[in-house]
Design a protein around this motif. Structure first.
Motif, PDB file in Angstrom:
ATOM      1  N   LEU A  53      60.873 -66.074 -12.446  1.00  0.00           N
ATOM      2  CA  LEU A  53      62.184 -66.390 -11.469  1.00  0.00           C
ATOM      3  C   LEU A  53      61.728 -66.316 -10.415  1.00  0.00           C
ATOM      4  O   LEU A  53      63.048 -67.005  -9.648  1.00  0.00           O
ATOM      5  CB  LEU A  53      62.947 -65.093 -12.235  1.00  0.00           C
ATOM      6  CG  LEU A  53      64.240 -65.189 -11.412  1.00  0.00           C
ATOM      7  CD1 LEU A  53      65.107 -66.082 -11.825  1.00  0.00           C
ATOM      8  CD2 LEU A  53      64.522 -63.254 -11.809  1.00  0.00           C
ATOM      9  N   ILE A  54      60.482 -65.781  -9.800  1.00  0.00           N
ATOM     10  CA  ILE A  54      59.751 -65.428  -8.395  1.00  0.00           C
ATOM     11  C   ILE A  54      59.104 -66.808  -7.313  1.00  0.00           C
ATOM     12  O   ILE A  54      59.876 -67.457  -6.814  1.00  0.00           O
ATOM     13  CB  ILE A  54      59.128 -64.601  -8.602  1.00  0.00           C
ATOM     14  CG1 ILE A  54      59.452 -63.371  -8.480  1.00  0.00           C
ATOM     15  CG2 ILE A  54      58.659 -63.855  -6.971  1.00  0.00           C
ATOM     16  CD1 ILE A  54      58.824 -61.475  -8.703  1.00  0.00           C
ATOM     17  N   GLU A  55      58.784 -67.464  -8.857  1.00  0.00           N
ATOM     18  CA  GLU A  55      58.157 -68.301  -8.432  1.00  0.00           C
ATOM     19  C   GLU A  55      59.272 -69.738  -8.309  1.00  0.00           C
ATOM     20  O   GLU A  55      59.512 -70.289  -6.956  1.00  0.00           O
ATOM     21  CB  GLU A  55      56.977 -68.924  -9.318  1.00  0.00           C
ATOM     22  CG  GLU A  55      55.703 -67.840  -9.311  1.00  0.00           C
ATOM     23  CD  GLU A  55      55.281 -68.155  -7.833  1.00  0.00           C
ATOM     24  OE1 GLU A  55      54.949 -69.109  -7.261  1.00  0.00           O
ATOM     25  OE2 GLU A  55      54.705 -67.128  -7.717  1.00  0.00           O
ATOM     26  N   GLU A  56      60.194 -69.562  -8.521  1.00  0.00           N
ATOM     27  CA  GLU A  56      61.101 -70.866  -8.383  1.00  0.00           C
ATOM     28  C   GLU A  56      62.229 -70.700  -7.775  1.00  0.00           C
ATOM     29  O   GLU A  56      62.577 -71.196  -7.223  1.00  0.00           O
ATOM     30  CB  GLU A  56      62.078 -70.252  -9.977  1.00  0.00           C
ATOM     31  CG  GLU A  56      63.288 -71.575 -10.053  1.00  0.00           C
ATOM     32  CD  GLU A  56      64.129 -71.323 -11.597  1.00  0.00           C
ATOM     33  OE1 GLU A  56      65.184 -71.152 -11.816  1.00  0.00           O
ATOM     34  OE2 GLU A  56      63.067 -71.347 -12.870  1.00  0.00           O
ATOM     35  N   ALA A  57      62.087 -69.279  -7.365  1.00  0.00           N
ATOM     36  CA  ALA A  57      63.446 -68.816  -5.969  1.00  0.00           C
ATOM     37  C   ALA A  57      62.764 -69.284  -4.582  1.00  0.00           C
ATOM     38  O   ALA A  57      62.731 -69.690  -3.538  1.00  0.00           O
ATOM     39  CB  ALA A  57      63.638 -66.961  -5.473  1.00  0.00           C
ATOM     40  N   LYS A  58      60.788 -68.811  -4.870  1.00  0.00           N
ATOM     41  CA  LYS A  58      60.280 -68.963  -3.844  1.00  0.00           C
ATOM     42  C   LYS A  58      59.996 -70.870  -3.738  1.00  0.00           C
ATOM     43  O   LYS A  58      60.248 -71.191  -2.656  1.00  0.00           O
ATOM     44  CB  LYS A  58      58.750 -68.804  -4.045  1.00  0.00           C
ATOM     45  CG  LYS A  58      59.144 -67.479  -3.565  1.00  0.00           C
ATOM     46  CD  LYS A  58      56.882 -66.813  -4.540  1.00  0.00           C
ATOM     47  CE  LYS A  58      55.881 -67.500  -3.562  1.00  0.00           C
ATOM     48  NZ  LYS A  58      54.698 -66.494  -3.880  1.00  0.00           N
ATOM     49  N   GLN A  59      60.371 -71.503  -4.946  1.00  0.00           N
ATOM     50  CA  GLN A  59      60.176 -72.939  -5.218  1.00  0.00           C
ATOM     51  C   GLN A  59      61.164 -73.674  -3.866  1.00  0.00           C
ATOM     52  O   GLN A  59      61.360 -74.626  -3.492  1.00  0.00           O
ATOM     53  CB  GLN A  59      59.972 -73.547  -5.999  1.00  0.00           C
ATOM     54  CG  GLN A  59      58.680 -73.596  -6.546  1.00  0.00           C
ATOM     55  CD  GLN A  59      57.401 -74.380  -5.877  1.00  0.00           C
ATOM     56  OE1 GLN A  59      57.158 -75.566  -4.642  1.00  0.00           O
ATOM     57  NE2 GLN A  59      55.850 -73.202  -5.363  1.00  0.00           N
ATOM     58  N   ALA A  60      62.650 -72.591  -4.100  1.00  0.00           N
ATOM     59  CA  ALA A  60      63.966 -73.228  -4.033  1.00  0.00           C
ATOM     60  C   ALA A  60      64.408 -72.507  -2.285  1.00  0.00           C
ATOM     61  O   ALA A  60      65.609 -73.448  -2.093  1.00  0.00           O
ATOM     62  CB  ALA A  60      65.336 -72.249  -4.645  1.00  0.00           C
ATOM     63  N   ALA A  61      63.602 -72.265  -1.709  1.00  0.00           N
ATOM     64  CA  ALA A  61      63.937 -71.346  -0.754  1.00  0.00           C
ATOM     65  C   ALA A  61      63.458 -72.745   0.104  1.00  0.00           C
ATOM     66  O   ALA A  61      62.719 -73.226   0.526  1.00  0.00           O
ATOM     67  CB  ALA A  61      62.596 -70.826  -0.710  1.00  0.00           C
ATOM     68  N   PRO A  62      64.161 -72.901   1.196  1.00  0.00           N
ATOM     69  CA  PRO A  62      63.688 -73.999   2.681  1.00  0.00           C
ATOM     70  C   PRO A  62      62.847 -73.218   3.328  1.00  0.00           C
ATOM     71  O   PRO A  62      62.161 -73.018   4.075  1.00  0.00           O
ATOM     72  CB  PRO A  62      65.043 -73.654   2.794  1.00  0.00           C
ATOM     73  CG  PRO A  62      66.086 -72.585   3.101  1.00  0.00           C
ATOM     74  CD  PRO A  62      65.476 -71.542   1.701  1.00  0.00           C
ATOM     75  N   LYS A  63      62.233 -74.850   3.626  1.00  0.00           N
ATOM     76  CA  LYS A  63      61.100 -74.472   4.092  1.00  0.00           C
ATOM     77  C   LYS A  63      61.621 -74.391   6.180  1.00  0.00           C
ATOM     78  O   LYS A  63      61.998 -75.473   6.409  1.00  0.00           O
ATOM     79  CB  LYS A  63      59.570 -76.301   4.030  1.00  0.00           C
ATOM     80  CG  LYS A  63      59.796 -75.891   2.632  1.00  0.00           C
ATOM     81  CD  LYS A  63      58.873 -74.939   1.916  1.00  0.00           C
ATOM     82  CE  LYS A  63      58.338 -75.484   0.617  1.00  0.00           C
ATOM     83  NZ  LYS A  63      57.865 -74.317   0.234  1.00  0.00           N
ATOM     84  N   ALA A  64      60.780 -73.463   6.284  1.00  0.00           N
ATOM     85  CA  ALA A  64      61.411 -73.302   7.587  1.00  0.00           C
ATOM     86  C   ALA A  64      59.709 -74.404   9.114  1.00  0.00           C
ATOM     87  O   ALA A  64      58.846 -74.995   8.682  1.00  0.00           O
ATOM     88  CB  ALA A  64      60.809 -71.947   8.232  1.00  0.00           C
TER      89      ALA A  64
END
Length: 64
Positions: A53-64
């Motif tokens: 779940l955490i890895e999925e959320a991190k992957q979906a995060a917009p890149k800065a």
């Protein structure tokens, strides 16, 4: 996971109202937030599922 911050809330008598406000009905409940917005949630104590779940959320995060 050095790039993830974790917080623990015990939904006992002292924190019962906060637990209700967050929609926590069972323990354990995990919420994933990004920019103060809840982006994912799960219940249960399956470590593999939480990591995914955490890895999925991190992957979906917009890149800065």
């Amino acid at each position: 996971m050095p790039d993830v911050k974790f917080a623990k809330l015990n939904c006992n008598r002292a924190n019962k109202e906060l637990g209700k406000a967050l929609g926590i009905k069972v323990a354990p409940t995990f919420h994933v937030y990004r920019n103060k917005e809840k982006v994912a949630e799960m219940t249960g104590a399956k470590v593999e599922k939480l990591v995914a779940l955490i890895e999925e959320a991190k992957q979906a995060a917009p890149k800065a």
